[in-house]
Design an enzyme around this catalytic site. Structure first.
Site, short mmCIF file in Angstrom:
data_model
loop_
_atom_site.label_atom_id
_atom_site.label_comp_id
_atom_site.label_asym_id
_atom_site.label_seq_id
_atom_site.Cartn_x
_atom_site.Cartn_y
_atom_site.Cartn_z
N PRO A 104 105.80 8.70 -6.20
CG PRO A 104 108.05 8.79 -5.59
CD PRO A 104 107.09 8.07 -6.50
CG MET A 105 103.55 12.73 -7.59
SD MET A 105 102.08 12.93 -8.65
CE MET A 105 100.98 11.70 -7.91
CB CYS B 227 113.12 15.82 -6.81
SG CYS B 227 112.18 17.35 -6.50
CE LYS C 219 109.75 8.72 -9.82
NZ LYS C 219 110.15 9.94 -10.55
CG HIS D 216 110.45 11.35 -15.29
ND1 HIS D 216 109.34 11.74 -14.56
CD2 HIS D 216 110.39 12.05 -16.45
CE1 HIS D 216 108.65 12.65 -15.25
NE2 HIS D 216 109.28 12.84 -16.40
CG ASN E 217 107.79 8.27 -13.72
OD1 ASN E 217 108.46 9.14 -13.18
ND2 ASN E 217 106.48 8.33 -13.75
N GLY F 47 102.06 9.08 -12.23
CA GLY F 47 102.10 10.17 -11.26
C GLY F 47 100.97 11.16 -11.46
NE ARG F 48 103.44 15.32 -14.62
CZ ARG F 48 103.86 15.85 -15.78
NH1 ARG F 48 103.61 17.12 -16.03
NH2 ARG F 48 104.50 15.11 -16.66
#
Length: 351
Positions: free
Chosen positions: A16-17, A100, A139, A169, A200, A224-225
């Site tokens: 999710p971004m 986040c 997450k 992450h 992640n 993700g990125r």
């Protein structure tokens, strides 16, 4: 790979971004090999639910399931209410954001800021899990900073609360996205819990994906990125993990087709004004992987309608393909020679 009762087609997950993983992009990534995708984070605060941005973030119309909504907040009762609301709206899975690192999120004691308060983490997880009849996932990051790595403790709290899956992450909140992700903590978490663990952080190639799986023993990978402007990375990773050999990269023609399909879906989802504005970043990411891509980025940034923007994309790719054909023709002329007989270079290579 399972999340609660849901059997996923593979173990590759789109991260999710915020402002990126909207419904058009999630569906495109699933078409190109992602087995699962989570929505952009939605604020748990009920006062923010009716904004256009919030409504767009939770739309899953036409997207293959299961549909996962990520929520962010710091008050257990409000998080529980948010989870119930999204399940009523059709969410199959609720994901809780404790990863986040953005200041505007952490300053409200949300996201990875919560890792400083393990008691509150437990209260939030308990409240959400008991509020809804669907799987709840988490997450998070390895800790608040390198001096306070507490992901193993958070993982045990989450498992005890009934969390169905963990995504970790390999950075702390203080790291942001700087430096390199570390995977030793993910491996430790995997060894401590019996629920699925998703690794992640910095997974940007098929080879890196294999390395991370080997180092962590994780059940799945979250990308993700690296998927921005390169949504086909999922099929590349999937092929490499299955066969051990690289997949040929997409041709210019296919990239053009993928980008065009993405833009058309994007415009239909957002409409003219928002569609053009929000498409600029996506086109820029595609352009970053293309020869002379800066020209494409500049031209499409100046376009003020969907038609003009997609026309610039078409002109750019037609120009690239024509140039590619000319180069191939020139190369063949050098090898064949002007008389039509094999030239010296070709003969030399043949012998």
């Amino acid at each position: 790979m399972r999340v609660g009762p849901y059997l996923l087609p593979n173990n590759l997950v789109l991260a999710p971004m915020a402002g990126i993983t909207d419904r058009p992009f999630r569906q495109l990534c699933k078409k190109l090999g992602a087995g699962y995708a989570v929505s952009e984070m939605a604020a748990a605060n009920p006062l923010l639910r009716d904004t256009l941005k919030s409504r767009k973030r939770i739309i899953h119309d036409g997207e293959s399931g299961p549909h996962a909504i990520q929520i962010v907040g710091s008050v257990p009762a409000i998080m529980a209410d948010s989870a119930r609301y999204h399940v009523d709206q059709g969410a199959d899975i609720i994901d809780i954001n404790m990863g986040c690192p953005a200041k505007k999120v952490c300053n409200n004691w949300c996201g990875s800021a919560l890792l400083q308060n393990e008691s509150l983490v437990g209260q939030i997880l308990d409240a959400v899990v008991h509020a809804v009849p669907v799987p709840v996932t988490l997450k998070f990051r390895t800790g608040w900073d390198r001096s306070h790595i507490n992901a193993p403790a958070i993982a045990k709290i989450a498992e005890s609360a009934g969390i169905a899956m963990l995504t970790l992450h390999g950075r702390t909140r203080a790291d942001g996205y700087r430096g390199e992700a570390e995977y030793a903590t993910i491996a430790e978490v995997k060894s401590l819990v019996s629920i699925p663990v998703v690794a992640n952080g910095d997974i940007d190639s098929p080879q890196k994906a294999k390395t991370v799986l080997d180092k962590t023993g994780a059940d799945a990978l979250m990308i993700g990125r690296a998927a921005r402007g390169r949504p086909w990375i999922f099929r590349e990773i999937g092929h490499f993990l299955q066969y051990g050999t690289p997949l040929l990269p997409p041709s210019l023609q296919e990239i053009w087709q993928i980008l065009r399909e993405h833009l058309e879906d994007h415009y239909a989802f957002y409409g003219e004004t928002l569609g053009v504005r929000n498409a600029r970043k996506h086109i820029g990411w595609y352009a970053g992987n293309l020869p002379d891509g800066e020209k494409l980025r500049q031209k499409t940034n100046m376009a003020d309608t969907c038609e003009k923007q997609i026309n610039e994309v078409d002109r750019f790719f037609m120009s690239l393909l024509e140039r590619d054909e000319r180069l191939q023709y020139q190369h063949s002329r050098i090898r064949i020679g002007s008389t039509g007989r094999p030239g010296a270079a070709a003969i030399g290579n043949a012998t």
